[in-house]
Design a protein around this motif. Structure first.
Motif, PDB file in Angstrom:
ATOM      1  N   ARG A   1       0.861  -1.198   0.000  1.00  0.00           N
ATOM      2  CA  ARG A   1       0.000   0.000   0.000  1.00  0.00           C
ATOM      3  C   ARG A   1       0.881   1.227   0.000  1.00  0.00           C
ATOM      4  O   ARG A   1       1.744   1.376   0.845  1.00  0.00           O
ATOM      5  N   SER A   2       0.636   2.096  -0.924  1.00  0.00           N
ATOM      6  CA  SER A   2       1.431   3.307  -1.141  1.00  0.00           C
ATOM      7  C   SER A   2       2.914   3.021  -0.960  1.00  0.00           C
ATOM      8  O   SER A   2       3.570   3.572  -0.087  1.00  0.00           O
ATOM      9  N   HIS A   3       3.393   2.136  -1.796  1.00  0.00           N
ATOM     10  CA  HIS A   3       4.830   1.832  -1.905  1.00  0.00           C
ATOM     11  C   HIS A   3       5.426   1.162  -0.688  1.00  0.00           C
ATOM     12  O   HIS A   3       6.632   1.006  -0.611  1.00  0.00           O
TER      13      HIS A   3
ATOM     14  N   LYS B   1       0.050  -5.439  15.248  1.00  0.00           N
ATOM     15  CA  LYS B   1      -0.082  -4.097  15.787  1.00  0.00           C
ATOM     16  C   LYS B   1      -1.028  -3.266  14.925  1.00  0.00           C
ATOM     17  O   LYS B   1      -1.391  -3.654  13.830  1.00  0.00           O
ATOM     18  N   ASN B   2      -1.352  -2.082  15.440  1.00  0.00           N
ATOM     19  CA  ASN B   2      -2.089  -1.119  14.621  1.00  0.00           C
ATOM     20  C   ASN B   2      -1.288  -0.848  13.364  1.00  0.00           C
ATOM     21  O   ASN B   2      -0.101  -0.549  13.442  1.00  0.00           O
ATOM     22  N   GLY B   3      -1.942  -0.974  12.230  1.00  0.00           N
ATOM     23  CA  GLY B   3      -1.282  -0.660  10.982  1.00  0.00           C
ATOM     24  C   GLY B   3      -0.450  -1.806  10.422  1.00  0.00           C
ATOM     25  O   GLY B   3       0.265  -1.634   9.446  1.00  0.00           O
ATOM     26  N   ALA B   4      -0.561  -2.984  11.028  1.00  0.00           N
ATOM     27  CA  ALA B   4       0.236  -4.102  10.548  1.00  0.00           C
ATOM     28  C   ALA B   4      -0.304  -4.620   9.226  1.00  0.00           C
ATOM     29  O   ALA B   4       0.428  -5.262   8.470  1.00  0.00           O
ATOM     30  N   GLY B   5      -1.583  -4.381   8.950  1.00  0.00           N
ATOM     31  CA  GLY B   5      -2.142  -4.840   7.686  1.00  0.00           C
ATOM     32  C   GLY B   5      -3.191  -5.928   7.849  1.00  0.00           C
ATOM     33  O   GLY B   5      -3.469  -6.670   6.907  1.00  0.00           O
ATOM     34  N   LYS B   6      -3.780  -6.023   9.019  1.00  0.00           N
ATOM     35  CA  LYS B   6      -4.786  -7.065   9.260  1.00  0.00           C
ATOM     36  C   LYS B   6      -6.001  -6.857   8.366  1.00  0.00           C
ATOM     37  O   LYS B   6      -6.446  -7.780   7.674  1.00  0.00           O
ATOM     38  N   THR B   7      -6.541  -5.634   8.392  1.00  0.00           N
ATOM     39  CA  THR B   7      -7.698  -5.356   7.552  1.00  0.00           C
ATOM     40  C   THR B   7      -7.365  -5.612   6.091  1.00  0.00           C
ATOM     41  O   THR B   7      -8.148  -6.218   5.349  1.00  0.00           O
ATOM     42  N   SER B   8      -6.182  -5.180   5.686  1.00  0.00           N
ATOM     43  CA  SER B   8      -5.785  -5.384   4.289  1.00  0.00           C
ATOM     44  C   SER B   8      -5.735  -6.869   3.952  1.00  0.00           C
ATOM     45  O   SER B   8      -6.203  -7.287   2.888  1.00  0.00           O
ATOM     46  N   LEU B   9      -5.205  -7.669   4.843  1.00  0.00           N
ATOM     47  CA  LEU B   9      -5.130  -9.113   4.587  1.00  0.00           C
ATOM     48  C   LEU B   9      -6.530  -9.708   4.417  1.00  0.00           C
ATOM     49  O   LEU B   9      -6.791 -10.452   3.466  1.00  0.00           O
TER      50      LEU B   9
ATOM     51  N   SER C   1      -8.378  -9.496  16.072  1.00  0.00           N
ATOM     52  CA  SER C   1      -8.799  -9.008  17.375  1.00  0.00           C
ATOM     53  C   SER C   1      -7.598  -8.425  18.095  1.00  0.00           C
ATOM     54  O   SER C   1      -6.467  -8.882  17.918  1.00  0.00           O
ATOM     55  N   HIS C   2      -7.852  -7.390  18.887  1.00  0.00           N
ATOM     56  CA  HIS C   2      -6.774  -6.853  19.717  1.00  0.00           C
ATOM     57  C   HIS C   2      -6.809  -7.455  21.106  1.00  0.00           C
ATOM     58  O   HIS C   2      -5.983  -7.140  21.944  1.00  0.00           O
ATOM     59  N   HIS C   3      -7.795  -8.302  21.372  1.00  0.00           N
ATOM     60  CA  HIS C   3      -7.958  -8.828  22.725  1.00  0.00           C
ATOM     61  C   HIS C   3      -7.859 -10.344  22.683  1.00  0.00           C
ATOM     62  O   HIS C   3      -7.957 -10.960  21.629  1.00  0.00           O
TER      63      HIS C   3
ATOM     64  N   LYS D   1      -5.020  10.059   6.026  1.00  0.00           N
ATOM     65  CA  LYS D   1      -5.824   9.069   5.303  1.00  0.00           C
ATOM     66  C   LYS D   1      -5.081   7.759   5.120  1.00  0.00           C
ATOM     67  O   LYS D   1      -5.693   6.736   4.857  1.00  0.00           O
ATOM     68  N   THR D   2      -3.763   7.785   5.267  1.00  0.00           N
ATOM     69  CA  THR D   2      -3.033   6.521   5.156  1.00  0.00           C
ATOM     70  C   THR D   2      -2.810   5.873   6.517  1.00  0.00           C
ATOM     71  O   THR D   2      -2.101   4.879   6.614  1.00  0.00           O
ATOM     72  N   PHE D   3      -3.410   6.430   7.559  1.00  0.00           N
ATOM     73  CA  PHE D   3      -3.231   5.863   8.899  1.00  0.00           C
ATOM     74  C   PHE D   3      -4.236   4.742   9.135  1.00  0.00           C
ATOM     75  O   PHE D   3      -5.361   4.781   8.648  1.00  0.00           O
ATOM     76  N   SER D   4      -3.855   3.761   9.928  1.00  0.00           N
ATOM     77  CA  SER D   4      -4.828   2.751  10.338  1.00  0.00           C
ATOM     78  C   SER D   4      -5.594   3.286  11.538  1.00  0.00           C
ATOM     79  O   SER D   4      -5.242   4.314  12.112  1.00  0.00           O
ATOM     80  N   ALA D   5      -6.674   2.557  11.891  1.00  0.00           N
ATOM     81  CA  ALA D   5      -7.546   3.011  12.972  1.00  0.00           C
ATOM     82  C   ALA D   5      -6.772   3.334  14.246  1.00  0.00           C
ATOM     83  O   ALA D   5      -6.974   4.385  14.875  1.00  0.00           O
ATOM     84  N   GLY D   6      -5.842   2.454  14.620  1.00  0.00           N
ATOM     85  CA  GLY D   6      -5.108   2.645  15.864  1.00  0.00           C
ATOM     86  C   GLY D   6      -4.183   3.850  15.818  1.00  0.00           C
ATOM     87  O   GLY D   6      -4.009   4.561  16.820  1.00  0.00           O
ATOM     88  N   MET D   7      -3.571   4.092  14.661  1.00  0.00           N
ATOM     89  CA  MET D   7      -2.658   5.231  14.556  1.00  0.00           C
ATOM     90  C   MET D   7      -3.407   6.540  14.741  1.00  0.00           C
ATOM     91  O   MET D   7      -2.909   7.491  15.341  1.00  0.00           O
TER      92      MET D   7
END
Ligand code: HEM
Ligand SMILES: Nc1ncnc2c1ncn2[C@@H]1O[C@H](COP(=O)(O)OP(=O)(O)OP(=O)(O)O)[C@@H](O)[C@H]1O
Ligand SMILES: Nc1ncnc2c1ncn2[C@@H]1O[C@H](COP(=O)(O)OP(=O)(O)OP(=O)(O)O)[C@@H](O)[C@H]1O
Ligand SMILES: [Mg+2]
Ligand SMILES: [Mg+2]
Lengths: 222, 257, 207, 222, 207
Positions: C12-14, C36-44, C186-188, E128-134
């Protein structure tokens, strides 16, 4: 088919629930027409002369502005995603949305148009042609517009793009629609223009849903 | 001042207002008829026909009072709006929302009678003249206020929003009134003024004033009725409505005994 | 029934979010995607549903690429994203009916599904008066009336209170027992018998 | 003051970032004007006659449609809530938003209006009056419209209400604006109309921010 | 410094959410508002900030009704709701600068606040490139640059991963140690020394 009807029913129910929204394009339509006598302090003759074009332009603008809501809500709350991942084809979804959107935004406008036409001194003979031309033209506007919306719906700032995308395709509809009314107001036959509109209508209504479905699939995958 | 404030807050209490309004209603209705009947009789029968306009001028006895009332009601609403916003008196909000449909009706009557009058006088139902346009705008403002109030579900919020809009709309009142002075229009200039001698024949003036007074009482009558209805509707779930129902029941039982 | 991912990667964006992600789950298994936040879970998850195309790698359903056997795969899939696909101006029941049309139905009745998620008493209320947690529960109810073995869920526990989370865990375990599959983030901690669970950790480098 | 400037700067920066949005109302403005020659197949004389009203109506519609974005984003992402709870007054927030919104949506339109006016055969003498009337009138439209938006911004289905709320207040602006251009096109002096517009301008620009701030406070408390 | 609520009640669409809620906190205390989904936690916080008016009862700051001493109260308050008041089209730093204008500033620098919430390396990236947690972390950063003793936070931990939650708990404890006050809601346990914490349970009846 079953889910198609459910969708149409849902949309009509939602439109009924938030009645205001359905009147939205109607009010806008009336507004544009109303502002003209106020703004141009015109003679009755002048008004009658611009009436066909004015009504058609008002219908076109109202239709274009209402487009914004076509898929936006479904996109943002994830409903579109759900339909894209369902075992039904997106084409029936597109068809249902386009049809109910036309019923909600364009049909009331067509019903009320004769009233405005008369108040603008359009000759009574032209009213019939006005209605037919709107009945053929507005679905086209909705269906063509739908393609534009589907393409831009994933973008945050889509509003600017839309007019640029759809306008080139709206202009022919406007030309034939307005001129049909115009010639019949002058006492001539509008058959030629109406045939062309009908042809465009058939073409648009069969092809547009495919384009809309494909574009939606692209939008949803962003 | 203190008394005034006390009076205010008592009037602001539904429990106190509701029965008082109930008692006032028959009196106001009587006053309305007292002014209406002679006004109508004199206006339609005894007043002389206009040398210029013939009999059609008699529509004036509805048109002018209705037009005046459409502005008067708005003014009353605007005052109530100040009260509602500054002192947070809920009864003032109830008053506004009850007055809106009445004011809108008066504006509509003024527009319709004006149009009927305009056809023989000016040869057109409607012209885009300053007074006519601003009166039409007044009608739209009334409708806007009504729509805004109905659109907001939370009625506390709705009341405040409506009050603000009401105040904003006040600018239209001077425009309506002075439109005939500021612009040369088709419409009649002021014929009745507090300071000047009226430019109208006394036989025409008296029924006009009678009708105007009758319209004021009509407004008051409908206002009281509507305020009571709105109060009950909004407060069905609250204590004082239950108390009133209980009182009523007790009263009826007493009568039965 | 077999669901597998082969050497997936996503850019995502390079920025490469992840590379060479592979796994395989079969009936009765749950894949927990952590990171972690931003690791790419949603993307996966979006790659796994077919909403996005992977930048490389393939996703298979019963050994067929899901991009080739789309309609077959989709009639086995129920997806629940970050958002709740609900209409504010409709009642809970009306919303559920519509969601019922999207996926193949099983024999559970709508009413009983609503009761299961403790929304039986508000079934005729408009969604706009629901709190965040109530909306999420309604979405869970839509899973109960669908005849789809594979659930892919993005933070299904978000906005749920403790009772709601326990309820979800119950439902999930039931689904697994019946031979379903679940992929979720999940984060929990997830209180489901560990023999069902596989874990996939995304993004080892510090974000 | 400092935070006022920051806000204006933020808005202009945001507008620059998503340039499209800023062109939005400009395009709509152009569209309305452009569609007329197409739709009414009119003679040049007729066009020149309706030009003042047409330009003003297009400006009014463009302004009204752009209003939708005035506080919507700030409301939905919670920024408005933050400002309402800050120790600054909401009035400076309202002022900043209104000012930058005018700069973004109306200024480009005023700059380009002469071009359209000329293409509609409006006499060159009237161009100056057109610009002045737009300079006085469009801020009024923005500021009055702002009140309507602030009142309806908390509502889900606000779009229908807005025209109904703001239009009554727009009509006087339209009448004076259009007639100023009209009379100057006919070679008369437009001073009277312009004075009235200026009066309304001063009135609107001083009072509206208070009304906007109060309304925002009400909207945010829902 | 004293923040107290007296006999608060709140009614939404003819339903009483809560009645007679009273509490009092002083410097160095945290009030944790708990309750099921739909219990009225968010609604209560809005009363406490003054965004909504209570249907009955009063909220006091230093023994003055907050509705009367609005501007004084507000210059001591930092509020963070469900949403993130961020602009997608601006960078993290630009957003923080704007948020800095809303509340009185303390002497911490923006950059150090961003570093504290581990966003130092993306300060010039668009939101806009941030994930929810960020996004949520950036909002936390805005608290660090504000000179306000009272924080009112609605589910501050939502969308944060485990590291993020630990970070928040650190920051909160620091704030309490420095004599700050916090009122917050949460569906999860809060790992802060129990001597700071008071708990308020909303909505005992079944929802
Ligand atoms: C639709 C058309 C009309 C509208 C909207 C209208 C509106 C009004 C309004 C608002 C007033 C009250 C003004 C004020 O108190 O400041 C008024 C008064 C009056 N109107 Fe009309 N009018 C219309 C047509 C007419 C016509 C056709 C006539 C007669 C030729 C007429 C004669 C009068 C007279 C004599 C008054 C009393 C003036 C005064 O004492 O202030 N109106 N009208
Ligand atoms: N539209 C986008 N454009 C560019 N980059 C994006 C976009 N959406 C997400 N990203 C980037 O992709 C990365 C992963 O985002 P994703 O939403 O998949 O994370 P996540 O693991 O679900 O995080 P969270 O736990 O916060 O939900 C983030 O670092 C983000 O910066
Ligand atoms: N706009 C509204 N109109 C009517 N009722 C509402 C509205 N918003 C909330 N409610 C009702 O108020 C109650 C409390 O809502 P609130 O959002 O305060 O709950 P909450 O405790 O924050 O829940 P959650 O844990 O899910 O966030 C809910 O039962 C909801 O139905
Ligand atoms: Mg995510
Ligand atoms: Mg909440």
């Amino acid at each position: 088919m079953n889910s198609f009807l459910t969708l149409v029913k849902r949309d009509l129910l939602l439109a009924y629930r938030s009645r205001g929204e359905a009147f939205n394009s109607l009010i806008f339509f009336g507004l544009v027409i109303l502002l003209f006598p106020i703004g141009i302090s015109a003679s009755e003759k002048l008004l009658a002369e611009i009436a066909p074009g004015l009504i058609w332009i008002a219908a076109l603008l109202a239709s274009m502005l209402s487009l914004d809501n076509l898929f936006k809500e479904d996109f943002h709350d994830g409903t579109l995603e759900q339909w894209a991942l369902s075992h039904h084809s997106l084409i029936s979804f597109a068809w249902a949305r386009l049809l109910s959107h036309w019923i909600i935004t364009a049909l009331p406008l067509i019903i009320i148009a004769p009233m405005f036409a008369l108040s603008l001194n359009l000759p009574t003979e032209a009213i019939g042609v006005l209605i037919i031309s709107l009945l053929l033209g507005t679905p086209l506007l909705t269906f063509i517009g739908g393609i534009g919306v589907a393409l831009t719906t994933g973008l945050k700032k889509s509003s600017m793009l839309l007019p640029l995308l759809v306008l080139p395709f709206y202009i022919p509809v406007l030309i034939f629609g307005a001129s049909a009314v115009d010639v019949s107001a002058d006492g001539w036959s509008a058959a030629g223009q109406l045939y062309i509109l009908a042809g465009l209508f058939v073409l648009g209504i069969t092809l547009a849903p495919f384009a809309v479905a494909t574009s939606l699939k692209v939008s949803v995958s962003q | 001042m203190n008394i005034l404030i006390k009076w205010y807050y008592r009037l602001g209490a539904p429990l106190w207002f509701y029965p008082l309004a109930g008692k006032l209603i028959p009196w106001v209705a009587a006053l309305f008829l007292l002014f209406l009947i002679p006004g109508l009789y004199m206006g339609l029968v005894t007043a002389p026909a206009d040398y210029q306009q013939g009999e059609s001028f008699r529509i004036m006895y509805v048109h002018v009072p209705a037009a005046w009332m459409s502005m008067f009601v708005y003014l009353a609403m605007a005052i109530a709006a100040v009260v509602a916003l500054v002192w947070r008196v809920r009864m003032a909000e109830i008053m506004i929302i009850s007055a809106v449909p009445i004011g809108a009706s008066f504006a509509l009557i003024a527009l319709l009678t004006g149009a009927f009058w305009g056809k023989p006088m000016w040869g057109a139902w409607w012209v885009w003249d300053a007074r006519l346009t601003s009166e039409l705008i007044l009608l739209f403002i009334y409708l806007g206020i009504l729509a805004l109030y109905n659109a907001i579900e939370d009625k506390t919020t709705a009341g405040k929003a409506m009050s603000i809009l009401t105040l904003v709309g006040v600018v239209n009142l001077p425009i309506i009134h002075y439109s005939v002075v500021w612009w040369n229009t088709l419409h009649q200039a002021a014929t009745v003024s507090v300071f000047d001698k009226p430019s109208i024949h006394i036989d025409m003036l008296i029924p006009l004033l009678l009708m105007a007074t009758a319209f004021k009482f009509l407004f008051l009558l409908i206002l009281l009725l509507k305020m009571r209805a709105n109060l009950i509707e909004q407060d069905v779930h609250s204590g004082w409505v239950k108390k009133i129902i209980l009182d009523k029941q007790a009263e009826m039982e007493k009568e039965h005994d | 029934m077999l669901f597998s991912a082969h050497q997936l990667s996503c850019i995502r964006s390079h920025k490469t979010l992840f590379e060479n992600v592979s796994f395989q789950i079969s009936a009765g298994q749950l894949l927990l995607v952590e990171g972690k936040n931003g690791a790419g879970k949603t993307s996966l998850l979006k790659l796994l549903t077919g909403l996005r195309r992977p930048d490389s790698g393939e996703v298979h359903w019963n050994n067929l690429n899901i991009l080739n056997s789309e309609s077959d795969f989709r009639s086995h899939l129920a997806w629940l994203g970050h958002q709740n696909p609900l209409k504010e101006e409709q009642t809970a029941l009306e919303n559920l009916i519509l969601l019922g049309h999207i996926r193949p139905r099983n024999t559970n009745s709508m009413i009983s599904a609503l009761k299961t998620v403790h929304l039986g008493h508000v079934k005729h209320k408009f969604i706009k008066t629901f709190s965040a947690g109530m909306k999420r529960r309604l979405c869970l109810a839509s899973l109960l009336i669908a005849d789809t073995p594979l659930w892919i869920l993005d933070e299904p526990q978000a906005a749920l209170d403790k009772a709601g989370i326990a309820l979800f865990e119950d439902l999930a375990e039931q689904h697994l027992k019946n031979g379903g599959m679940i992929i979720m983030t999940s984060h929990h901690s997830v209180n489901i018998a560990p023999e069902y669970i596989q874990t996939l950790k995304l993004g080892q480098e510090s974000q």
